[in-house]
Design an enzyme around this catalytic site. Structure first.
Site, PDB file in Angstrom:
ATOM      1  N   CYS A   2       0.872  -1.182  -0.124  1.00 29.56           N
ATOM      2  CA  CYS A   2       0.100  -0.112   0.172  1.00 29.56           C
ATOM      3  C   CYS A   2       0.977   1.272  -0.120  1.00 29.56           C
ATOM      4  O   CYS A   2       2.050   1.084   0.655  1.00 29.56           O
ATOM      5  CB  CYS A   2      -0.967   0.161   1.306  1.00 29.56           C
ATOM      6  SG  CYS A   2      -1.730  -1.360   1.329  1.00 29.56           S
ATOM      7  N   ARG A  27       5.570  -0.853  -5.962  1.00 28.92           N
ATOM      8  CA  ARG A  27       5.337  -1.427  -4.528  1.00 28.92           C
ATOM      9  C   ARG A  27       4.348  -2.583  -4.917  1.00 28.92           C
ATOM     10  O   ARG A  27       4.295  -3.351  -3.801  1.00 28.92           O
ATOM     11  CB  ARG A  27       4.911  -0.659  -3.691  1.00 28.92           C
ATOM     12  CG  ARG A  27       6.187   0.663  -3.508  1.00 28.92           C
ATOM     13  CD  ARG A  27       5.584   1.737  -2.768  1.00 28.92           C
ATOM     14  NE  ARG A  27       5.367   1.184  -1.238  1.00 28.92           N
ATOM     15  CZ  ARG A  27       5.994   1.540   0.011  1.00 28.92           C
ATOM     16  NH1 ARG A  27       7.141   2.382  -0.369  1.00 28.92           N
ATOM     17  NH2 ARG A  27       5.687   1.023   0.887  1.00 28.92           N
ATOM     18  N   TRP A  74      -2.972  -2.840  -1.155  1.00 32.71           N
ATOM     19  CA  TRP A  74      -2.640  -4.293  -1.528  1.00 32.71           C
ATOM     20  C   TRP A  74      -3.553  -4.983  -0.620  1.00 32.71           C
ATOM     21  O   TRP A  74      -3.472  -4.785   0.706  1.00 32.71           O
ATOM     22  CB  TRP A  74      -1.259  -4.473  -1.363  1.00 32.71           C
ATOM     23  CG  TRP A  74      -0.769  -5.860  -1.711  1.00 32.71           C
ATOM     24  CD1 TRP A  74      -0.387  -6.114  -2.879  1.00 32.71           C
ATOM     25  CD2 TRP A  74      -0.624  -6.784  -0.839  1.00 32.71           C
ATOM     26  NE1 TRP A  74       0.188  -7.548  -2.929  1.00 32.71           N
ATOM     27  CE2 TRP A  74      -0.276  -8.027  -1.573  1.00 32.71           C
ATOM     28  CE3 TRP A  74      -0.750  -6.977   0.566  1.00 32.71           C
ATOM     29  CZ2 TRP A  74       0.172  -9.197  -0.963  1.00 32.71           C
ATOM     30  CZ3 TRP A  74      -0.521  -8.490   1.142  1.00 32.71           C
ATOM     31  CH2 TRP A  74       0.082  -9.330   0.252  1.00 32.71           C
ATOM     32  N   ASN A 100      -2.143   2.427   5.563  1.00 29.55           N
ATOM     33  CA  ASN A 100      -1.423   1.545   5.275  1.00 29.55           C
ATOM     34  C   ASN A 100      -1.002   0.655   6.593  1.00 29.55           C
ATOM     35  O   ASN A 100      -1.012   1.191   7.790  1.00 29.55           O
ATOM     36  CB  ASN A 100       0.055   1.931   4.807  1.00 29.55           C
ATOM     37  CG  ASN A 100       0.034   2.474   3.677  1.00 29.55           C
ATOM     38  OD1 ASN A 100      -0.906   2.347   2.798  1.00 29.55           O
ATOM     39  ND2 ASN A 100       1.283   3.206   3.116  1.00 29.55           N
ATOM     40  N   GLY A 101      -1.010  -0.846   6.662  1.00 28.63           N
ATOM     41  CA  GLY A 101      -0.706  -1.686   7.799  1.00 28.63           C
ATOM     42  C   GLY A 101      -2.161  -2.508   8.012  1.00 28.63           C
ATOM     43  O   GLY A 101      -2.918  -2.611   7.025  1.00 28.63           O
ATOM     44  N   GLU A 483      17.195 -19.105  -4.918  1.00 32.84           N
ATOM     45  CA  GLU A 483      16.869 -17.809  -5.548  1.00 32.84           C
ATOM     46  C   GLU A 483      16.166 -17.991  -6.752  1.00 32.84           C
ATOM     47  O   GLU A 483      15.459 -17.285  -7.187  1.00 32.84           O
ATOM     48  CB  GLU A 483      17.956 -16.824  -5.178  1.00 32.84           C
ATOM     49  CG  GLU A 483      17.760 -15.441  -5.734  1.00 32.84           C
ATOM     50  CD  GLU A 483      16.803 -14.710  -5.522  1.00 32.84           C
ATOM     51  OE1 GLU A 483      16.073 -15.041  -4.577  1.00 32.84           O
ATOM     52  OE2 GLU A 483      16.356 -13.714  -6.051  1.00 32.84           O
ATOM     53  N   LYS A 487      12.652 -16.921  -8.330  1.00 30.49           N
ATOM     54  CA  LYS A 487      12.364 -15.717  -9.409  1.00 30.49           C
ATOM     55  C   LYS A 487      11.365 -16.228 -10.315  1.00 30.49           C
ATOM     56  O   LYS A 487      10.483 -15.418 -10.606  1.00 30.49           O
ATOM     57  CB  LYS A 487      13.874 -15.502 -10.112  1.00 30.49           C
ATOM     58  CG  LYS A 487      14.841 -14.726  -9.349  1.00 30.49           C
ATOM     59  CD  LYS A 487      14.147 -13.268  -9.413  1.00 30.49           C
ATOM     60  CE  LYS A 487      13.714 -12.862  -8.145  1.00 30.49           C
ATOM     61  NZ  LYS A 487      14.359 -12.711  -6.843  1.00 30.49           N
ATOM     62  N   GLU A 490       7.662 -16.512  -9.002  1.00 28.40           N
ATOM     63  CA  GLU A 490       7.111 -15.065  -8.917  1.00 28.40           C
ATOM     64  C   GLU A 490       6.736 -14.372  -9.969  1.00 28.40           C
ATOM     65  O   GLU A 490       5.623 -13.554  -9.963  1.00 28.40           O
ATOM     66  CB  GLU A 490       7.997 -14.390  -7.573  1.00 28.40           C
ATOM     67  CG  GLU A 490       9.026 -13.744  -8.382  1.00 28.40           C
ATOM     68  CD  GLU A 490      10.117 -12.921  -7.253  1.00 28.40           C
ATOM     69  OE1 GLU A 490       9.243 -12.425  -6.380  1.00 28.40           O
ATOM     70  OE2 GLU A 490      11.256 -12.933  -7.317  1.00 28.40           O
ATOM     71  N   HIS A 506      16.256 -38.208  -1.712  1.00 33.52           N
ATOM     72  CA  HIS A 506      15.560 -38.497  -0.422  1.00 33.52           C
ATOM     73  C   HIS A 506      14.088 -38.052  -0.491  1.00 33.52           C
ATOM     74  O   HIS A 506      13.355 -37.817   0.680  1.00 33.52           O
ATOM     75  CB  HIS A 506      16.075 -37.694   0.727  1.00 33.52           C
ATOM     76  CG  HIS A 506      17.542 -37.960   0.972  1.00 33.52           C
ATOM     77  ND1 HIS A 506      18.009 -39.172   1.659  1.00 33.52           N
ATOM     78  CD2 HIS A 506      18.820 -37.356   0.783  1.00 33.52           C
ATOM     79  CE1 HIS A 506      19.293 -39.585   1.566  1.00 33.52           C
ATOM     80  NE2 HIS A 506      19.633 -38.378   1.067  1.00 33.52           N
ATOM     81  N   LYS A 605       6.045  -4.747  -3.636  1.00 35.49           N
ATOM     82  CA  LYS A 605       7.456  -4.538  -3.495  1.00 35.49           C
ATOM     83  C   LYS A 605       7.979  -4.415  -2.132  1.00 35.49           C
ATOM     84  O   LYS A 605       8.945  -4.967  -1.656  1.00 35.49           O
ATOM     85  CB  LYS A 605       7.864  -3.426  -4.576  1.00 35.49           C
ATOM     86  CG  LYS A 605       9.394  -2.971  -4.335  1.00 35.49           C
ATOM     87  CD  LYS A 605      10.265  -4.165  -5.215  1.00 35.49           C
ATOM     88  CE  LYS A 605      11.674  -3.847  -5.101  1.00 35.49           C
ATOM     89  NZ  LYS A 605      12.159  -5.288  -5.624  1.00 35.49           N
TER      90      LYS A 605
HETATM   91  C1  F6R Z   1      11.579 -11.508  -4.249  1.00 32.99           C
HETATM   92  C2  F6R Z   1      11.278 -10.361  -3.429  1.00 32.99           C
HETATM   93  C3  F6R Z   1      10.857 -10.542  -2.101  1.00 32.99           C
HETATM   94  C4  F6R Z   1      11.647  -9.691  -0.987  1.00 32.99           C
HETATM   95  C5  F6R Z   1      10.952  -9.749   0.396  1.00 32.99           C
HETATM   96  C6  F6R Z   1      11.916  -9.148   1.320  1.00 32.99           C
HETATM   97  O1  F6R Z   1      12.068 -11.128  -5.639  1.00 32.99           O
HETATM   98  O2  F6R Z   1      11.738  -9.312  -3.757  1.00 32.99           O
HETATM   99  O3  F6R Z   1      11.151 -11.971  -1.733  1.00 32.99           O
HETATM  100  O4  F6R Z   1      13.113 -10.005  -0.988  1.00 32.99           O
HETATM  101  O5  F6R Z   1       9.812  -9.390   0.306  1.00 32.99           O
HETATM  102  O6  F6R Z   1      12.008  -7.755   1.045  1.00 32.99           O
HETATM  103  P1  F6R Z   1      13.051  -6.581   1.472  1.00 32.99           P
HETATM  104  O7  F6R Z   1      14.350  -7.188   0.857  1.00 32.99           O
HETATM  105  O8  F6R Z   1      12.566  -5.454   1.107  1.00 32.99           O
HETATM  106  O9  F6R Z   1      13.098  -6.849   3.070  1.00 32.99           O
END
Ligand code: F6R
Length: 610
Positions: A2, A27, A74, A100-101, A483, A487, A490, A506, A605
């Site tokens: 948000c 975001r 959001w 927000n929150g 990772e 990627k 998501e 396993h 984000k």
């Molecule tokens: C994945 C991604 C998220 C962030 C996670 C933590 O591509 O971006 O998994 O890594 O939400 O966010 P930060 O690093 O901003 O604390």
């Protein structure tokens, strides 16, 4: 997640609000709305979907007035609908709020308000707060906001306006950032200084439990008992990421950010590698030499991609600094009560610096008396401000929801920190200098690695219809496999799993068939032969193999179906190098699947709710 932007001043508010919301779009959100005021009338517009829908609604039915508040939502409580979008009004329609929150005790509060005869128009927790403020409002908006918030359990960044006080905006924060901006045309309230670039010259962040009052050019911050708090303004430039948040010639922010990595990595290291002492140097650790010597263990806490960087950090601290290291999901750590001795240093790793769970884990660590350090990209963010010290990534704003350049910079910063701690312990100056030289060579290695893009495109076309993909690696490349899988899932919505390659037998090897490709991370290193055996096991079961391997590796080429070459670097730096083909592979597959790469569904984000 948000976003909030409010404005009061001497120009029409709605264009400022829409422009500010646009800058917060990255975001992640699923609906948006604004309210402006003229005289004692409100003009409310809100729409589910993209900001373009709200802009269309405002253009069809303009929202006049020189003050207003706005929001990108959001969804947490209630679906992404027009009705649930913010702003929300109190029962009388005199007070409007964006929030927000999360209000955790909203169900109890709602029950009480219903018993008092209040009818709800949305499913949100925010509307509860609107009604509560309305309930306490007897002509003094600031007092009403304060009284209502005193009943709230949870987190909030709020902006509130009342029809009875044209031009007045009241804000308050607890756990969700709010920043006041001051510019030529008036004053602003936002959840992120980036939304104010080009409008405000000076900004000031609110601390938790503070309120603020804005009206025209006037602004004031007050503490919990409403006494004014003197807080200096700072230049907004200090809080904006270096470089413009523009795509330039790239079709997506994600691709631009992937390509920026040779440069962002160089920025993370600039001025920090010191030949004279064969070590790394950081300006902001704020650790005395006595504290430094006493530290005997580190905990790395983070979420998502930053957590994966933390896992790389665990290997780095153990190998280079010979220090015990543990990695914890911040969302778990905050509620655990592990026995930790006093001399444990806690790192919070975060791109945004606003992740609610990471912030809570940091606060919990501080409460237990630990020294905390942030590894953070967003300058001036809550985590950067609350940690005892820290290291900035200097990667510039990361706009694509999928984290790319922040991950590689986090790994590089962790490698430098491991070097730094290693040099206070067992690493010789010769060993330190070797590490420095290897780190310095990294940006060029990344430039070379980007040359794999065309090959990655061909491979993406071959496998884009897969419904499951496995990512396998060992040692430093196990977190890299996690990772890579994150990627892909998501941004392309294809199921992917990262696994330590040897663990396959396993259980997960049961998943392997002709339609389930495995991405093997197998550049040359100590466990190369072992990983090759794991690859044999997959091939023997008919699974297609894409190998990320050292350039010119014939042995891998003979076994794998497809190879992505990467330059040779020392093992502790391999997660950084292999990240590039994995990011590109996810990007290209997501494009072929027709996905919105920069704004994947359901994601935000900056995850400012628990
Ligand atoms: C994945 C991604 C998220 C962030 C996670 C933590 O591509 O971006 O998994 O890594 O939400 O966010 P930060 O690093 O901003 O604390």
């Amino acid at each position: 997640m948000c976003g909030i932007i409010g404005f009061t001043g001497r120009r029409e508010a709605s264009p400022v609000l829409l422009d500010g919301l646009r800058r917060l779009e990255y975001r992640g959100y699923d609906s948006a709305g604004l309210i402006t005021g003229t005289g004692n009338a409100f003009h409310l517009r809100k729409k589910a979907g993209r900001l373009a829908e709200l802009a269309k609604a405002v253009s069809a039915h303009p929202a006049p007035g020189c003050y207003g508040i706005s929001h990108t939502r959001w969804a947490t409580h209630g679906g992404a609908t027009d009705r649930n979008a913010h702003p929300h009004l109190d029962a009388s329609g005199r007070i409007a709020i964006v929030h927000n929150g999360v209000i955790e005790n909203y169900a109890t509060l709602k029950h009480q308000l219903r018993a008092d005869g209040v009818t709800f128009r949305s499913d949100t927790d925010t509307e509860v707060l609107a009604h509560l403020i309305g309930h306490y409002y007897h002509g003094d908006l600031v007092a009403a906001v304060r009284q209502a918030l005193a009943l709230v359990k949870g987190t909030y960044g709020v902006a509130v306006v009342s029809k009875d006080d044209p031009g007045l905006i009241v804000g308050a924060r607890l756990g969700s950032p709010l920043v006041i901006g001051v510019g030529d045309a008036g004053t602003y309230l936002a959840s992120d200084a980036n939304a104010l670039a080009g409008y405000a010259d000076k900004v000031v962040y609110l601390n938790d439990r503070q309120l603020c009052v804005l009206s025209g050019d006037e602004w004031e911050i007050r503490d919990q008992d409403l006494s004014p708090v003197a807080t200096p303004l700072r230049d907004i430039a200090h809080f904006l990421g270096e470089g413009d948040a523009e795509k330039g010639d790239f079709p997506h922010f994600m691709l631009k950010e992937i390509y920026e990595q040779p440069e962002t990595l160089a920025n993370a290291m600039r001025g920090r590698l010191v030949d004279a002492d064969s070590t790394a140097h950081f300006g902001g650790l704020n650790l005395s030499s006595q504290q430094l010597r006493q530290i005997d263990r580190v905990i790395l806490t983070a979420c998502g991609t930053s957590y994966h960087a933390g896992l790389v950090g665990e290997y780095l601290f153990e190998e280079l600094a010979r220090m015990p290291a543990e990695v914890e999901y911040a969302s778990e750590f905050r509620y655990r009560n592990p026995p930790i001795n006093r001399d444990t240093l806690v790192f919070a790793i975060t791109q945004s610096g606003e992740t609610a769970d990471t912030l809570a884990a940091l606060r919990e660590s501080k409460r237990m008396g630990h020294t905390t350090l942030a590894i953070c990209n967003a300058v001036g963010s809550s985590i950067a401000r609350e940690a005892c010290g820290g290291v900035y990534l200097h990667a510039g704003p990361e706009i694509g929801v999928a984290s790319t350049k922040a991950f590689t910079s986090q790994c590089a910063v962790l490698a430098m920190l491991a070097l730094y701690f290693g040099r206070t312990r067992h690493l010789s100056s010769l060993q330190g200098q070797r590490l420095i030289d290897e780190l310095r060579a990294l940006p060029d290695a990344l430039r070379k690695t980007l040359g794999c893009h065309e090959q990655v495109k061909r491979i993406a076309a071959k496998y884009a219809s897969a419904r499951n993909v496995l990512y396998l690696g060992r040692q430093y490349l196990y977190p890299a496999a996690l990772e890579g899988a994150l990627k892909l899932k998501e941004i392309s919505y294809i199921h992917a799993e990262g696994y330590p390659a040897a663990e396959m037998k396993h259980g997960p090897i049961a998943l392997v068939d002709e339609s389930t490709p495995s991405v093997f991370l197998v550049p040359r290193g100590n466990v190369f032969d072992k990983v090759m055996s794991n690859m044999q096991e997959i091939k023997a079961r008919g699974g297609p193999v894409i190998a990320v391997a050292s350039e010119g590796d014939e042995e891998v080429a003979a076994l794998a179906d497809d190879v992505i070459p990467v330059p040779d670097v020392p093992e502790y730096l391999q997660p950084i190098v292999v990240a590039i083909p994995l990011q590109l592979l996810a990007y290209e597959i997501a494009l072929l699947c027709g996905c919105d790469v920069d704004k994947p569904r359901n994601l935000a984000k900056s995850v400012t709710v628990e």
